[in-house]
Design a protein around this motif. Structure first.
Motif, PDB file in Angstrom:
ATOM      1  N   PRO A 101     -45.461  21.863 -21.224  1.00 17.16           N
ATOM      2  CA  PRO A 101     -45.761  22.409 -22.558  1.00 17.16           C
ATOM      3  C   PRO A 101     -46.878  21.689 -23.299  1.00 17.16           C
ATOM      4  O   PRO A 101     -47.787  22.326 -23.832  1.00 17.16           O
ATOM      5  CB  PRO A 101     -44.419  22.275 -23.293  1.00 17.16           C
ATOM      6  N   SER A 102     -46.833  20.354 -23.344  1.00 15.63           N
ATOM      7  CA  SER A 102     -47.845  19.607 -24.098  1.00 15.63           C
ATOM      8  C   SER A 102     -49.244  19.813 -23.521  1.00 15.63           C
ATOM      9  O   SER A 102     -50.230  19.917 -24.261  1.00 15.63           O
ATOM     10  CB  SER A 102     -47.501  18.114 -24.124  1.00 15.63           C
ATOM     11  N   LYS A 103     -49.332  19.893 -22.194  1.00 12.36           N
ATOM     12  CA  LYS A 103     -50.636  20.082 -21.548  1.00 12.36           C
ATOM     13  C   LYS A 103     -51.164  21.494 -21.790  1.00 12.36           C
ATOM     14  O   LYS A 103     -52.363  21.696 -22.002  1.00 12.36           O
ATOM     15  CB  LYS A 103     -50.522  19.810 -20.049  1.00 12.36           C
ATOM     16  N   SER A 152     -40.344  23.624 -15.397  1.00 10.79           N
ATOM     17  CA  SER A 152     -40.839  24.809 -16.089  1.00 10.79           C
ATOM     18  C   SER A 152     -40.001  26.050 -15.813  1.00 10.79           C
ATOM     19  O   SER A 152     -40.012  26.998 -16.612  1.00 10.79           O
ATOM     20  CB  SER A 152     -42.300  25.072 -15.698  1.00 10.79           C
ATOM     21  N   LEU A 153     -39.265  26.064 -14.700  1.00 12.92           N
ATOM     22  CA  LEU A 153     -38.431  27.216 -14.365  1.00 12.92           C
ATOM     23  C   LEU A 153     -36.959  27.011 -14.723  1.00 12.92           C
ATOM     24  O   LEU A 153     -36.117  27.824 -14.376  1.00 12.92           O
ATOM     25  CB  LEU A 153     -38.554  27.534 -12.866  1.00 12.92           C
ATOM     26  N   ASN A 154     -36.676  25.935 -15.432  1.00 13.01           N
ATOM     27  CA  ASN A 154     -35.317  25.680 -15.901  1.00 13.01           C
ATOM     28  C   ASN A 154     -35.091  26.456 -17.203  1.00 13.01           C
ATOM     29  O   ASN A 154     -35.852  26.295 -18.164  1.00 13.01           O
ATOM     30  CB  ASN A 154     -35.117  24.183 -16.120  1.00 13.01           C
ATOM     31  N   VAL A 155     -34.072  27.300 -17.234  1.00 14.05           N
ATOM     32  CA  VAL A 155     -33.836  28.177 -18.378  1.00 14.05           C
ATOM     33  C   VAL A 155     -33.692  27.385 -19.671  1.00 14.05           C
ATOM     34  O   VAL A 155     -34.205  27.786 -20.727  1.00 14.05           O
ATOM     35  CB  VAL A 155     -32.583  29.052 -18.139  1.00 14.05           C
ATOM     36  N   GLN A 215     -38.991  24.746 -24.525  1.00  9.27           N
ATOM     37  CA  GLN A 215     -40.023  23.783 -24.916  1.00  9.27           C
ATOM     38  C   GLN A 215     -41.410  24.440 -24.985  1.00  9.27           C
ATOM     39  O   GLN A 215     -42.345  23.873 -25.557  1.00  9.27           O
ATOM     40  CB  GLN A 215     -40.075  22.626 -23.898  1.00  9.27           C
ATOM     41  N   TYR A 216     -41.553  25.630 -24.398  1.00  3.02           N
ATOM     42  CA  TYR A 216     -42.848  26.306 -24.360  1.00  3.02           C
ATOM     43  C   TYR A 216     -43.123  27.155 -25.607  1.00  3.02           C
ATOM     44  O   TYR A 216     -44.174  27.795 -25.689  1.00  3.02           O
ATOM     45  CB  TYR A 216     -42.940  27.201 -23.122  1.00  3.02           C
ATOM     46  N   LYS A 217     -42.247  27.151 -26.564  1.00  2.00           N
ATOM     47  CA  LYS A 217     -42.447  27.974 -27.759  1.00  2.00           C
ATOM     48  C   LYS A 217     -43.779  27.621 -28.429  1.00  2.00           C
ATOM     49  O   LYS A 217     -44.041  26.464 -28.742  1.00  2.00           O
ATOM     50  CB  LYS A 217     -41.301  27.774 -28.754  1.00  2.00           C
ATOM     51  N   ALA A 246     -38.833  32.801 -25.062  1.00  2.33           N
ATOM     52  CA  ALA A 246     -39.136  31.363 -24.995  1.00  2.33           C
ATOM     53  C   ALA A 246     -40.521  31.065 -25.570  1.00  2.33           C
ATOM     54  O   ALA A 246     -40.683  30.140 -26.367  1.00  2.33           O
ATOM     55  CB  ALA A 246     -39.037  30.877 -23.564  1.00  2.33           C
ATOM     56  N   PHE A 247     -41.537  31.837 -25.185  1.00  4.92           N
ATOM     57  CA  PHE A 247     -42.905  31.566 -25.629  1.00  4.92           C
ATOM     58  C   PHE A 247     -43.167  32.064 -27.049  1.00  4.92           C
ATOM     59  O   PHE A 247     -44.018  31.505 -27.752  1.00  4.92           O
ATOM     60  CB  PHE A 247     -43.917  32.202 -24.672  1.00  4.92           C
TER      61      PHE A 247
END
Length: 452
Positions: free
Chosen positions: A327-329, A357-360, A365-367, A401-402
């Motif tokens: 997410p931070s990157k 990244s594929l953990n539900v 964290q990608y919001k 999520a996003f």
């Protein structure tokens, strides 16, 4: 010295094998799968195993060191034989430390930016003909390989990965290096499959700071509150040097760094890369490079492979590839591209394929991570989820999520490819972010067929 590699085909492992071979050591190795470019590079030096697989007869009593890759498991027959013979078995970082224990070790750590910072330091040293031993996580222009080991160089520059050392050694790699000079760029939760809680992940960086030798130096990013807190709390008697994002400007798609001599044009861009640059400057100064010499060299730095690497720029269309996937990157890279090209449409294509990244649960964290893009796409493979034995993620879960308006999602490589080929790329920046390949997408072919 005779050295045998168990899992010689890995990116870091094959580079170490090549470095030892060039140093004059006798090198052998095994692996159950070797892909390009490792395969061709090993073959060129006569180090490619005749057959893929594990062969215990390769392990003999005259081997001085066995180097065990993370890919090899506890039940590996070659590993079992090496233990039976009482051979010296090293993890990758153990061997690097053993090689460099009488050198000044410079270790670059952090959740993000460590490859770029290590590459910047190495570029500057190379520019000024200062030879150093090194271990870096990406291929660099002007360098044959990612590892260099000698008997005579005074410095060992190491990219300090926090991932585990080997099947036998579950310590993070950067805990083993005991730096004389260290840098910590930032902390953002990663490797959730290994560090299940954020607190557990942060603890690894606390240990890293504590491993700096007494009287050593820590260069740290004071703009990261977690890093700053760890630095304030450490009882390790070390010298602390803070850095931050320097002043800069952007004109006509070129980033200028503000220096005492006036604005200096750079090949790289983005606030995160300017911060990386400032950290690299302090490291170089502690390696004997003064500020003016640093600026002269860094002006020619074009970046590490796959780190905001420009693939195409013609007729109003620009294509970048970046390794970003956490997410931070993703946030830093997307923001950097939009700031650099404010008058162009930015289309961001993100592939999710790591365990984290594929953990539900981690997905939340990608919001907002793609908010700066004008158009955004997330590609992920349902087959990859099955292989990893992970819970299937629906398109609705990804959209939630996003929280990015208009986000497109693809789980099929051919459908994603069709989307790309149908795009109008006039006056557009197309940004690919992934540590994978989007289910087999050939970037060169896409650019050749679609843009040239």
């Amino acid at each position: 010295m005779r050295v045998h590699f168990i899992a010689i085909g890995g990116s870091a492992m094959h580079n170490l094998a090549l470095a030892l071979h060039d140093k004059g050591d006798q090198v052998t190795g095994s692996d159950d799968a070797i892909f390009e470019p490792s395969k061709s590079r090993l073959q060129e030096k006569g180090l490619l195993p005749e057959k893929e697989g594990w062969f215990e007869e390769k392990i003999t009593g005259d081997i001085d060191a066995v180097i065990l890759g993370m890919h090899a498991k506890n039940d590996n027959p070659e590993l079992i034989k090496a233990k039976e013979l009482g051979l010296k078995i090293y993890s990758y970082p153990e061997f690097i430390y053993e090689h460099s224990k009488n050198k000044t070790r410079v270790v670059i750590g952090g959740s993000h930016g460590k490859t770029t910072i290590t590459s910047m330091v190495l570029h500057v040293m190379h520019y000024h003909d200062r030879e150093v031993d090194y271990l870096v996580g990406a291929q660099l222009e002007g360098f044959d390989r990612m590892v260099n080991l000698t008997a005579e160089n005074d410095f060992m520059l190491i990219e300090g990965d926090e991932y585990l050392s080997s099947a036998l050694d579950l310590r993070p790699k950067f805990h083993l290096y005991q730096p004389n000079i260290a840098l910590l760029s930032g902390i953002a939760w990663d490797h959730i499959n290994v560090f299940p809680t954020f607190e557990n992940y942060v603890e690894q960086f606390k240990i890293f700071i504590d491993k700096i030798v007494n009287g050593g130096i820590l260069v740290y990013n004071e703009e990261d509150p977690i890093v700053e807190k760890l630095v304030e709390e450490t009882a390790n008697p070390i010298r602390k040097i803070a850095y931050n994002t320097p002043a800069y400007s952007i004109e006509n798609g070129i980033t200028y760094l503000e220096t005492s001599e006036g604005p200096m044009p750079l090949e790289v861009f983005g606030a995160h890369n300017l911060s990386n640059l400032n950290g690299a400057k302090w490291v170089c100064q502690n390696m004997g490079i003064d500020e003016d010499d640093f600026y002269e060299a860094i002006a020619t730095f074009k970046g590490a492979s796959k780190r905001l690497e420009k693939l195409f720029d013609k007729g109003g269309a620009i294509v970048y590839k970046d390794f970003a996937h956490s997410p931070s990157k993703v946030i830093a890279t997307t923001e950097a591209v939009k700031l650099q090209y404010p008058n162009k449409k930015v289309i961001a294509c993100l592939e999710l394929h790591t365990y984290s990244s594929l953990n539900v649960d981690f997905l939340q964290q990608y919001k907002g991570a793609l908010d700066k893009a004008d158009e955004a796409v997330v590609f992920y493979s349902l087959d990859a989820l099955k292989i990893k034995r992970m819970q299937e993620i629906s398109s609705d879960q990804m959209l939630s999520a996003f929280a990015k308006e208009g986000l497109k999602t693809y789980t099929n490589a051919e459908s994603f490819k069709s989307y790309l080929y149908a795009l109008d790329l006039s006056d557009t920046v197309l940004l690919f972010m992934s540590s994978g390949n989007y289910g087999g997408l050939n970037m060169e072919t896409f650019i050749s067929e679609r843009l040239q």
